[in-house]
Design a protein around this motif. Structure first.
Motif, PDB file in Angstrom:
ATOM      1  N   PRO A   1       4.508   2.021  -9.913  1.00 12.16           N
ATOM      2  CA  PRO A   1       3.371   1.395  -9.017  1.00 12.16           C
ATOM      3  C   PRO A   1       2.168   2.104  -9.267  1.00 12.16           C
ATOM      4  O   PRO A   1       1.885   3.161  -9.348  1.00 12.16           O
ATOM      5  CB  PRO A   1       4.166   1.703  -7.714  1.00 12.16           C
ATOM      6  CG  PRO A   1       5.356   1.967  -7.993  1.00 12.16           C
ATOM      7  CD  PRO A   1       5.491   2.575  -9.313  1.00 12.16           C
ATOM      8  N   LYS A   2       1.039   1.187  -9.227  1.00 15.96           N
ATOM      9  CA  LYS A   2      -0.592   1.705  -9.215  1.00 15.96           C
ATOM     10  C   LYS A   2      -0.970   1.800  -8.034  1.00 15.96           C
ATOM     11  O   LYS A   2      -0.937   0.708  -7.442  1.00 15.96           O
ATOM     12  CB  LYS A   2      -1.140   1.059 -10.588  1.00 15.96           C
ATOM     13  CG  LYS A   2      -1.315  -0.471 -10.230  1.00 15.96           C
ATOM     14  CD  LYS A   2      -2.311  -1.118 -11.337  1.00 15.96           C
ATOM     15  CE  LYS A   2      -2.585  -2.355 -11.039  1.00 15.96           C
ATOM     16  NZ  LYS A   2      -3.503  -3.071 -12.071  1.00 15.96           N
TER      17      LYS A   2
ATOM     18  N   LYS B   1      -0.800   3.216  -5.194  1.00 20.18           N
ATOM     19  CA  LYS B   1       0.197   3.195  -3.890  1.00 20.18           C
ATOM     20  C   LYS B   1       0.429   1.766  -3.486  1.00 20.18           C
ATOM     21  O   LYS B   1       0.580   1.350  -2.249  1.00 20.18           O
ATOM     22  CB  LYS B   1      -0.595   4.055  -2.958  1.00 20.18           C
ATOM     23  CG  LYS B   1      -0.693   5.397  -3.251  1.00 20.18           C
ATOM     24  CD  LYS B   1      -1.444   6.084  -2.154  1.00 20.18           C
ATOM     25  CE  LYS B   1      -1.448   7.788  -2.237  1.00 20.18           C
ATOM     26  NZ  LYS B   1      -1.894   8.457  -1.253  1.00 20.18           N
ATOM     27  N   SER B   2       0.663   0.773  -4.602  1.00 16.08           N
ATOM     28  CA  SER B   2       0.707  -0.705  -4.109  1.00 16.08           C
ATOM     29  C   SER B   2       2.086  -1.209  -4.932  1.00 16.08           C
ATOM     30  O   SER B   2       2.509  -0.290  -5.606  1.00 16.08           O
ATOM     31  CB  SER B   2      -0.525  -1.640  -4.577  1.00 16.08           C
ATOM     32  OG  SER B   2      -0.581  -1.515  -5.869  1.00 16.08           O
ATOM     33  N   GLU B   3       2.583  -2.220  -4.478  1.00 23.39           N
ATOM     34  CA  GLU B   3       3.642  -2.841  -5.220  1.00 23.39           C
ATOM     35  C   GLU B   3       3.539  -3.281  -6.567  1.00 23.39           C
ATOM     36  O   GLU B   3       4.361  -3.627  -7.237  1.00 23.39           O
ATOM     37  CB  GLU B   3       4.037  -3.877  -4.268  1.00 23.39           C
ATOM     38  CG  GLU B   3       4.497  -3.491  -2.956  1.00 23.39           C
ATOM     39  CD  GLU B   3       5.346  -4.701  -2.113  1.00 23.39           C
ATOM     40  OE1 GLU B   3       5.254  -6.034  -2.674  1.00 23.39           O
ATOM     41  OE2 GLU B   3       5.701  -4.599  -1.109  1.00 23.39           O
ATOM     42  N   GLU B   4       2.073  -3.502  -7.045  1.00 26.25           N
ATOM     43  CA  GLU B   4       1.830  -3.906  -8.344  1.00 26.25           C
ATOM     44  C   GLU B   4       1.978  -2.842  -9.287  1.00 26.25           C
ATOM     45  O   GLU B   4       1.620  -1.683  -9.087  1.00 26.25           O
ATOM     46  CB  GLU B   4       0.103  -4.426  -8.257  1.00 26.25           C
ATOM     47  CG  GLU B   4       0.002  -4.873  -9.738  1.00 26.25           C
ATOM     48  CD  GLU B   4      -1.572  -5.121  -9.608  1.00 26.25           C
ATOM     49  OE1 GLU B   4      -1.948  -5.720 -10.651  1.00 26.25           O
ATOM     50  OE2 GLU B   4      -2.308  -4.937  -8.777  1.00 26.25           O
ATOM     51  N   LEU B   5       2.675  -3.117 -10.145  1.00 27.75           N
ATOM     52  CA  LEU B   5       2.945  -2.048 -11.235  1.00 27.75           C
ATOM     53  C   LEU B   5       1.959  -2.060 -12.303  1.00 27.75           C
ATOM     54  O   LEU B   5       1.083  -2.888 -12.769  1.00 27.75           O
ATOM     55  CB  LEU B   5       4.636  -2.646 -12.290  1.00 27.75           C
ATOM     56  CG  LEU B   5       5.686  -2.721 -11.469  1.00 27.75           C
ATOM     57  CD1 LEU B   5       6.828  -3.203 -12.099  1.00 27.75           C
ATOM     58  CD2 LEU B   5       6.040  -1.470 -10.612  1.00 27.75           C
TER      59      LEU B   5
END
Length: 321
Positions: free
Chosen positions: A88-89, A91-95
């Motif tokens: 994750p980048k 601190k989000s759910e997006e990788l």
């Protein structure tokens, strides 16, 4: 961990494992979502369990859930197993877009020490297609001079795009799509609460990939496909069907269903193109190219959902013409 399907792949890996001369690098290649990562984890668990004991008597790659090594793997705390995947980048759910060179270099700390439970170590990379170029070069050094007792299981959805030097140092294990019965079992096992009708619909759209099918779960994909079939077979002379569909999928709450529609329209046109010949087939291929271009850019360019749905619906009506 119980695997569904892939009996030939399990048999080939089992034969290599039983021979005592298992290759240090395995390229697990095939369509996305058919279970390659699940196979890798099952294979890793079986290898580590057999190496550490107590002995495992189950067939294939199965390991009892009560086995101490299985517990370590399930909890993600086995010191001799390393899994590299996109992180994750911010601190989000997006990788992140890729697996970084720092992640590959982190393997060196494990290789610098002796294994904890046996002489066996396993590294899973899911997927090796996601390695940035410097990371791929760093991994290549480990494949060229593999640490003693280490097995690399490399998941790949597009092996043709990998560095030839990586492919040449691995044994290829090619995975195919699951049968309809295997699909139904995999989907029902992943989500036992799904009604039978939805399981059947997901099998139809999954194209042999449980991962792909489950991405459509809860989106009433059968109704969406029925609307597309109506547009493709009968057209929409009054614009009513397209307008209603655009209004429903244009709602903010309908974003997952809208994205499913973006994916399903090119697939629906492609299926029709395969059935047609001559000029009709050529015309359908041209429609497919337009639909794929719209679908690929719709989310990325934040195109208006209602306009996009109506435009894609129009392409479907041209199949009827």
């Amino acid at each position: 961990m119980s695997l569904i399907g892939h009996r030939e792949e399990i048999s080939a890996f089992r034969e290599a494992l039983d021979s005592g001369r298992i290759h240090h690098g395995w390229l697990l290649a095939g369509p996305q979502g058919v279970g390659k990562a699940r196979f890798a984890l099952a294979a890793a668990t079986r290898m580590l369990a057999e190496a550490a004991g107590p002995p495992v008597s189950l067939p294939g790659l199965d390991v009892p859930t009560t086995h101490p090594i299985a517990n370590y793997v399930t909890q993600g705390s086995h010191p001799d197993l390393k899994i590299l995947a996109r992180l994750p980048k911010d601190k989000s759910e997006e990788l992140a877009r890729s697996i970084s060179i720092d992640q590959v270099r982190s393997l060196q700390s494990m290789f610098a020490t002796t294994p904890s439970f046996s002489q066996r170590r396993v590294v899973i990379i899911d997927a090796i297609d996601d390695l940035e170029r410097p990371a791929a070069n760093a991994l290549l050094k480990n494949l060229e001079e593999p640490p003693a007792g280490t097995i690399f299981l490399l998941v790949s959805h597009a092996p043709g795009r990998l560095l030839p030097t990586i492919r040449s140092r691995c044994r290829l294990l090619r995975f195919g799509r699951l049968s309809d019965s295997e699909m139904a079992r995999a989907i029902a096992e992943a989500d036992p609460e799904l009604p039978t009708a939805e399981v059947d619909a997901l099998v139809a759209v999954g194209e042999g990939s449980p991962g792909r099918a489950l991405g459509f779960a809860g989106l009433d994909i059968a109704a969406l496909d029925a609307t597309m079939d109506a547009l493709a077979s009968k057209g929409d002379p009054t614009n009513a069907l397209r307008s209603d569909l655009a209004r429903k999928l244009g709602l903010k709450a309908a974003q997952p269903r809208y994205e499913a529609f973006l994916e399903r329209v090119p697939a629906r046109i492609a299926a029709e193109a395969k059935r047609r010949h001559g000029q009709a087939g050529t015309d359908a291929i041209a429609l497919w190219e337009q639909a794929r271009a719209i679908g690929d850019s719709a989310v990325r360019l934040s195109l208006d959902p209602q306009t996009t749905v109506f435009e894609l619906g129009t392409l479907l009506t041209r199949l009827a013409a």
